[in-house]
Design an enzyme around this catalytic site. Structure first.
Site, mmCIF file in Angstrom:
data_model
loop_
_atom_site.group_PDB
_atom_site.id
_atom_site.type_symbol
_atom_site.label_atom_id
_atom_site.label_comp_id
_atom_site.label_asym_id
_atom_site.label_seq_id
_atom_site.Cartn_x
_atom_site.Cartn_y
_atom_site.Cartn_z
ATOM 1 N N TYR A 43 0.847 -1.209 0.000
ATOM 2 C CA TYR A 43 0.000 0.000 0.000
ATOM 3 C C TYR A 43 0.869 1.240 0.000
ATOM 4 O O TYR A 43 1.841 1.316 0.748
ATOM 5 C CB TYR A 43 -0.933 0.029 1.219
ATOM 6 N N GLU A 45 -0.579 4.819 -0.577
ATOM 7 C CA GLU A 45 -1.372 6.039 -0.817
ATOM 8 C C GLU A 45 -0.491 7.271 -0.648
ATOM 9 O O GLU A 45 0.293 7.359 0.291
ATOM 10 C CB GLU A 45 -2.537 6.104 0.174
ATOM 11 N N ASP A 189 -6.211 13.375 -25.441
ATOM 12 C CA ASP A 189 -6.248 11.972 -25.014
ATOM 13 C C ASP A 189 -5.618 11.146 -26.133
ATOM 14 O O ASP A 189 -6.241 10.905 -27.169
ATOM 15 C CB ASP A 189 -7.707 11.562 -24.762
ATOM 16 N N THR A 215 -3.464 5.820 -22.235
ATOM 17 C CA THR A 215 -3.367 4.468 -21.696
ATOM 18 C C THR A 215 -1.965 3.960 -22.026
ATOM 19 O O THR A 215 -1.295 4.493 -22.915
ATOM 20 C CB THR A 215 -4.394 3.519 -22.335
ATOM 21 N N LYS A 218 -2.035 0.126 -25.214
ATOM 22 C CA LYS A 218 -2.417 0.054 -26.637
ATOM 23 C C LYS A 218 -1.140 0.073 -27.487
ATOM 24 O O LYS A 218 -0.345 -0.844 -27.367
ATOM 25 C CB LYS A 218 -3.416 1.159 -26.940
ATOM 26 N N ARG A 224 -1.992 -2.758 -18.616
ATOM 27 C CA ARG A 224 -3.250 -2.013 -18.615
ATOM 28 C C ARG A 224 -3.137 -0.916 -17.571
ATOM 29 O O ARG A 224 -2.882 -1.185 -16.397
ATOM 30 C CB ARG A 224 -4.437 -2.915 -18.247
#
Ligand code: PLP
Length: 402
Positions: A43, A45, A189, A215, A218, A224
């Site tokens: 973790y 954060e 984008d 992203t 692609k 991903r």
């Protein structure tokens, strides 16, 4: 249900079919190893040096390496590498720059935009007032004059550019000029074309646009996920909008894989790969046209092609189904001005990044065009389907997924 067996089954499915889905790729094993690594146990954060949990000295280095690689690859002042995927990245940008009910302009899904650019089923259109622009249905090209006119009428606070099914180059600079005229922010984008931009084969919006999202799975051929790039002035706003704005702990395993993918994209080998993508897409488009199949806008500048099936006796759904039977995996797609429904539109979207990763070149594209042509013209002929399936099987054995 035994999931391990299903994963094996999916591995076989990928090996024995050819993906011509424009948004897909085959991530290399180093990327898959990073995604499956112990980093997923942690973790973190917060951001490097400012975490809400202890034990992050290694994770901090990894996240900083990913940020540095992202800034370097795209020439950006600031990078946030935490977005879980493209849609959350866009929502984070809206969250950073807009108030609820602000006006935004985005490209309509029917003309090649993404759901997260203001489609009515997307949360984006519930939170903000989206005005949708599109392409000239005659040419299939973005009509910058029309976009400028809409911007002057609606005075948006943000203009979103970039697409998910647009085969031609996008002039981000023109969008930025329009945005400046109406004092709007501009978000590019580049999810689909990031790999082409990284290789210098498409205009890079980083200089012109306030924020860039992409992203990483692609054309970039990574895990991903997504990243956000922006000018220094917006860095704090963007970071806060991602965490704690819309996300919790970052996926550190994915962050490591993003770092590898962004570093890989600076290599000569990646540039060659990106050049081959464009050669392949052009070869596939030309060969389809030579077979008498209509290609929207008459060709492509990128990795993807939109096929207009309306002159043939087959719909997008029927073509997708018939092609899947022979091992060619594609997606049905709306074409500009489509009169059919999104569930059974008039077009197909074909993309070559995945096939190019397998090592296919122009000769294989011409072969694929011939096979696609046979299937869409005789989708019910068992003889044709059997014959084409055999040919696809041979191609799959020759061009393995590494
Ligand atoms: C793929 C894509 C996205 C969304 O990515 P997800 O990771 O599926 O959420 C956003 N914008 C564009 C233009 C895309 O092509």
């Amino acid at each position: 249900m035994d999931i391990a067996r299903l994963i094996k089954a999916e591995e076989r499915r990928q090996a024995n079919t050819i993906s011509l889905i424009a948004s897909e790729n085959y991530a290399p094993s180093v990327i898959r190893a990073a995604v499956g690594s112990v980093l997923m146990n942690k973790y973190s954060e917060g951001y490097p040096g400012k975490r809400y949990y202890g034990g992050n000295e290694v994770v901090d280095k990894i996240e900083q390496a990913a940020q540095a690689a992202a800034r370097k690859l795209f020439g950006a002042e600031h990078a946030n590498v935490q977005p879980y995927s493209g849609t959350p990245a866009n929502l984070a940008v809206y969250n950073a720059l807009l108030d609820i009910d602000d006006t935004v302009m985005g490209m309509s899904l029917a003309h090649g935009g993404h759901l997260s650019h203001g489609h009515k089923v997307s949360f984006s259109s519930k939170a903000y007032k989206f005005v949708q622009y599109g392409v000239d249905p005659k040419t299939g090209l973005l009509d910058y004059g029309e976009i400028r006119k809409l911007a002057r009428i609606f005075k948006p606070k943000l203009i979103v550019c970039g697409a998910t099914a647009y085969p031609r180059a996008i002039d981000f600079k023109k969008f930025a000029v329009i945005a400046r005229e109406v004092e709007a922010y501009v978000l590019a984008d580049i999810s689909h074309i990031a790999g082409l931009i990284a290789a210098g084969l498409h205009q890079n919006p980083t200089k012109y646009c306030d924020v860039v999202t992409t992203t990483t799975h692609k054309t970039l051929r990574g895990p991903r996920g997504a990243i956000i790039l922006c000018k220094k002035e917006l860095a704090a706003k963007i970071d806060k909008a991602v965490f704690p704005g819309i996300q919790g702990g970052p996926h550190n395993n994915i962050t490591a894989a993003k770092a590898i993918c962004l570093q890989n994209a600076t290599t000569v080998a990646f540039k060659q790969y990106a050049r081959q993508i464009i050669k392949n897409a052009k070869a596939l488009a030309a060969a389809l046209e030579a077979e008498g199949i209509k290609v929207c806008s008459g060709g492509t500048d990128t990795h993807l092609i939109l096929v207009d099936l309306s002159p043939l006796k087959i719909t997008g759904q029927e073509a997708e189904t018939a092609l899947e039977k022979v091992g060619i995996v594609v997606n049905k797609n709306m074409i500009p001005g489509d009169i059919r429904s999104p569930l059974d539109p008039s077009g197909l979207r074909l993309g070559v990044p995945a096939a190019t990763t397998r090592g296919m070149r122009e000769a294989e594209m011409r072969k694929l065009a011939g096979l696609i042509n046979q299937v869409v013209r005789q989708p019910k002929s068992k003889v044709v389907l059997e014959r084409v399936k055999k040919e696809i099987g041979k191609l799959c054995k020759k061009f393995l997924i590494k």
